[in-house]
Design an enzyme around this catalytic site. Structure first.
Site, mmCIF file in Angstrom:
data_model
loop_
_atom_site.group_PDB
_atom_site.id
_atom_site.type_symbol
_atom_site.label_atom_id
_atom_site.label_comp_id
_atom_site.label_asym_id
_atom_site.label_seq_id
_atom_site.Cartn_x
_atom_site.Cartn_y
_atom_site.Cartn_z
ATOM 1 N N ARG A 164 -13.836 21.663 84.374
ATOM 2 C CA ARG A 164 -13.243 20.508 85.801
ATOM 3 C C ARG A 164 -12.894 21.614 86.774
ATOM 4 O O ARG A 164 -12.917 21.069 87.951
ATOM 5 C CB ARG A 164 -11.926 20.296 84.867
ATOM 6 C CG ARG A 164 -11.842 19.416 84.052
ATOM 7 C CD ARG A 164 -10.557 18.577 83.432
ATOM 8 N NE ARG A 164 -9.671 19.614 82.839
ATOM 9 C CZ ARG A 164 -9.397 19.361 81.478
ATOM 10 N NH1 ARG A 164 -9.907 18.365 80.851
ATOM 11 N NH2 ARG A 164 -8.361 20.201 80.827
ATOM 12 N N ALA A 218 -17.574 1.886 80.579
ATOM 13 C CA ALA A 218 -18.228 2.688 81.734
ATOM 14 C C ALA A 218 -19.627 2.419 81.692
ATOM 15 O O ALA A 218 -20.174 2.671 82.857
ATOM 16 C CB ALA A 218 -17.858 4.285 81.485
ATOM 17 N N CYS A 247 -20.360 15.907 73.860
ATOM 18 C CA CYS A 247 -19.904 16.639 72.952
ATOM 19 C C CYS A 247 -20.165 16.358 71.491
ATOM 20 O O CYS A 247 -19.632 16.590 70.698
ATOM 21 C CB CYS A 247 -18.231 16.367 73.175
ATOM 22 S SG CYS A 247 -17.781 14.681 73.201
HETATM 23 N N1 SAH Z 1 -13.181 13.917 80.571
HETATM 24 C C1 SAH Z 1 -11.756 13.867 80.023
HETATM 25 C C2 SAH Z 1 -12.136 13.853 78.519
HETATM 26 C C3 SAH Z 1 -12.824 12.448 78.096
HETATM 27 S S1 SAH Z 1 -13.038 11.978 76.686
HETATM 28 C C4 SAH Z 1 -11.084 15.401 80.182
HETATM 29 O O1 SAH Z 1 -11.544 16.166 80.973
HETATM 30 O O2 SAH Z 1 -10.124 15.607 79.624
HETATM 31 C C5 SAH Z 1 -13.700 10.473 76.521
HETATM 32 C C6 SAH Z 1 -13.045 9.355 77.108
HETATM 33 O O3 SAH Z 1 -13.628 8.446 76.927
HETATM 34 C C7 SAH Z 1 -11.796 8.770 76.339
HETATM 35 O O4 SAH Z 1 -10.607 8.935 77.030
HETATM 36 C C8 SAH Z 1 -12.047 7.339 75.680
HETATM 37 O O5 SAH Z 1 -11.016 6.567 75.993
HETATM 38 C C9 SAH Z 1 -13.046 7.012 76.680
HETATM 39 N N2 SAH Z 1 -14.120 6.260 76.533
HETATM 40 C C10 SAH Z 1 -14.789 6.211 75.416
HETATM 41 N N3 SAH Z 1 -15.696 4.978 75.326
HETATM 42 C C11 SAH Z 1 -15.648 4.361 76.714
HETATM 43 C C12 SAH Z 1 -16.333 3.533 77.158
HETATM 44 N N4 SAH Z 1 -17.449 2.751 76.735
HETATM 45 N N5 SAH Z 1 -15.893 3.096 78.461
HETATM 46 C C13 SAH Z 1 -14.982 3.801 79.219
HETATM 47 N N6 SAH Z 1 -14.170 4.879 78.598
HETATM 48 C C14 SAH Z 1 -14.455 5.139 77.233
#
Ligand code: SAH
Length: 404
Positions: free
Chosen positions: A222, A289, A349
């Site tokens: 980040r 997403a 991941c």
């Molecule tokens: N980028 C974040 C971690 C992301 S973890 C950080 O740096 O802390 C993955 C995330 O994807 C979770 O918050 C989960 O709620 C979300 N997620 C899972 N499937 C999804 C989808 N189809 N559309 C949008 N968000 C989703």
């Protein structure tokens, strides 16, 4: 706890694998074992030659997890030394400030098979994943707290959040229990300013948040992504609590859009933006997403920095092919949203997807979109999440930085 010691005799293949360096021994490679679930066992070769010590699991496919190759029986002194080394490493990183958060113990890679311990300011959150770590939990925790005390740190609250799905492989129930202290919830933690990256404050829900409450593993990625944020419109997809976006906003992004499917995570992102004085720049969208990125690309939206950090697409080796199609498709959409010359930060991941396979999926996406993609960094998890050299399974995060 006092440990009842057992013993396990390996097959020839088990012995070869162990001598080859891998610290896990599968049930098929064990000739005979006599031990209580989770107990420490003496490892013997087929000819009874001693091979070291391991933790026994009576149910898992991973029957034995190596503790030591030495002949001396591991005792509290060994666990104390490992706890001390684990704390010393995080101290060297400078990540043990009073309000800071980091991973203190990362399982086998820190010499504690099956145990994860994360520190969030005054709280410790532990996750035990196997019979051995369940059985040794109290002893290991005491050693870790002693090591923290030596570093002048004390945890006032301890949460056992052993609720990962993998416990089922060990026939262990899930549990979430405060072992000690006040229920610190929600809790605010701080990443101090470091190497020109400004300080950051964020909120964690230790019992409700993902993992132990937060994605500590993306900390450095980040901060690195934020280097490309100045003046940019930023899209933070799969944002969770918004920290890629908030880091970018703090680094001068003109605006940030966080997309996640979890309303709770997005509301936390808004509160985090508020805390860091960048609420005016941050918008949220609750959406799938995968669909939303396509719709936005088709609507002509463009961003100078796009982050895609989805959950694991492959939960097993069998799912890899589908996962790679997923990464290719997701990154096509991300590239379509990227302004010419912009930066894409793309993470995976999935344990089961290798770095090479992931980069191939990115290459395919760039060809599909006719975008020349220059990977200028491919990082892993932050350095408080070490990978054991002889245990490739302990590596999982890939984070590619691409100029396209
Ligand atoms: N980028 C974040 C971690 C992301 S973890 C950080 O740096 O802390 C993955 C995330 O994807 C979770 O918050 C989960 O709620 C979300 N997620 C899972 N499937 C999804 C989808 N189809 N559309 C949008 N968000 C989703």
């Amino acid at each position: 706890m006092a440990d009842a010691t057992g013993q396990a005799t390996l097959t020839g293949r088990g012995r070869r694998r162990l001598l080859g360096g891998h610290p896990w021994i599968y049930a098929d490679d064990v000739h005979a074992a006599e031990a209580e679930p989770g107990a420490l066992v003496r490892l013997l070769a087929p000819d009874e030659a001693p091979l070291g010590w391991a933790l026994f699991s009576s149910k898992s496919r991973i029957a034995l997890r190596l503790v030591s190759r030495a002949s001396a029986e591991p005792d509290e002194t060994l666990w104390r030394a490992r706890a001390h080394a684990a704390v010393a490493h995080r101290r060297a990183l400078g990540w043990l400030g009073a309000r800071d958060a980091c991973r203190l113990v990362g399982g086998d890679a820190d010499g504690f098979p099956g145990l994860v311990v994360d520190r969030y300011a005054d709280a410790l959150v532990l996750q035990s994943g196997c019979q051995g770590s369940d059985r040794h939990r109290d002893l290991w925790l005491a050693c870790l707290e002693a090591a923290l005390a030596e570093a002048g740190l004390a945890a006032t609250s301890v949460l056992d959040r052993s609720d990962s799905a993998t416990r089922a492989h060990e026939e262990l129930d899930k549990r979430v229990e405060w072992l000690r202290g006040e229920r610190l919830e929600p809790l605010e933690v701080h990443e101090p300013a470091q190497d020109g990256v400004p300080a950051l404050a964020y909120e964690v829900s230790l019992t409700e948040g993902h993992k132990t409450g937060h994605y500590l593993d993306q900390r450095e990625n980040r901060a690195h992504a934020a280097r490309f944020a100045a003046g940019a419109r930023v899209l933070d997809a799969f944002s969770y609590d918004g920290l890629f976006g908030i880091r970018a906003a703090l680094a001068g992004a003109s605006e940030v859009l966080c997309i996640d499917q979890s309303q709770e995570a997005l509301e936390r992102a808004l509160r985090n933006a508020e805390r860091n004085g960048v609420a005016g720049k941050l918008r949220i969208a609750k959406a799938n997403a995968m669909h939303d990125l396509r719709a936005r690309a088709e609507a002509g939206e463009r961003y100078g920095l796009v982050v895609v950090d989805p959950p694991a697409f492959a939960r097993s080796r069998r799912e890899v092919e589908g996962a790679l199609r997923g990464y290719r498709e997701l990154n096509r959409r991300a590239l379509a949203l990227l302004e010419p010359g912009g930066v894409l930060v793309s993470a995976s991941c999935s344990h089961n997807v290798s770095r090479g396979e992931f980069l191939d999926a990115l290459a395919s996406a760039s060809l599909d979109e006719s975008r020349e993609a220059r990977i200028f960094r491919c990082a892993g998890a932050a350095p408080d999440h070490p990978v054991l050299a002889t245990l490739p399974e302990s590596e999982y995060l890939k984070c590619a930085f691409v100029r396209a």
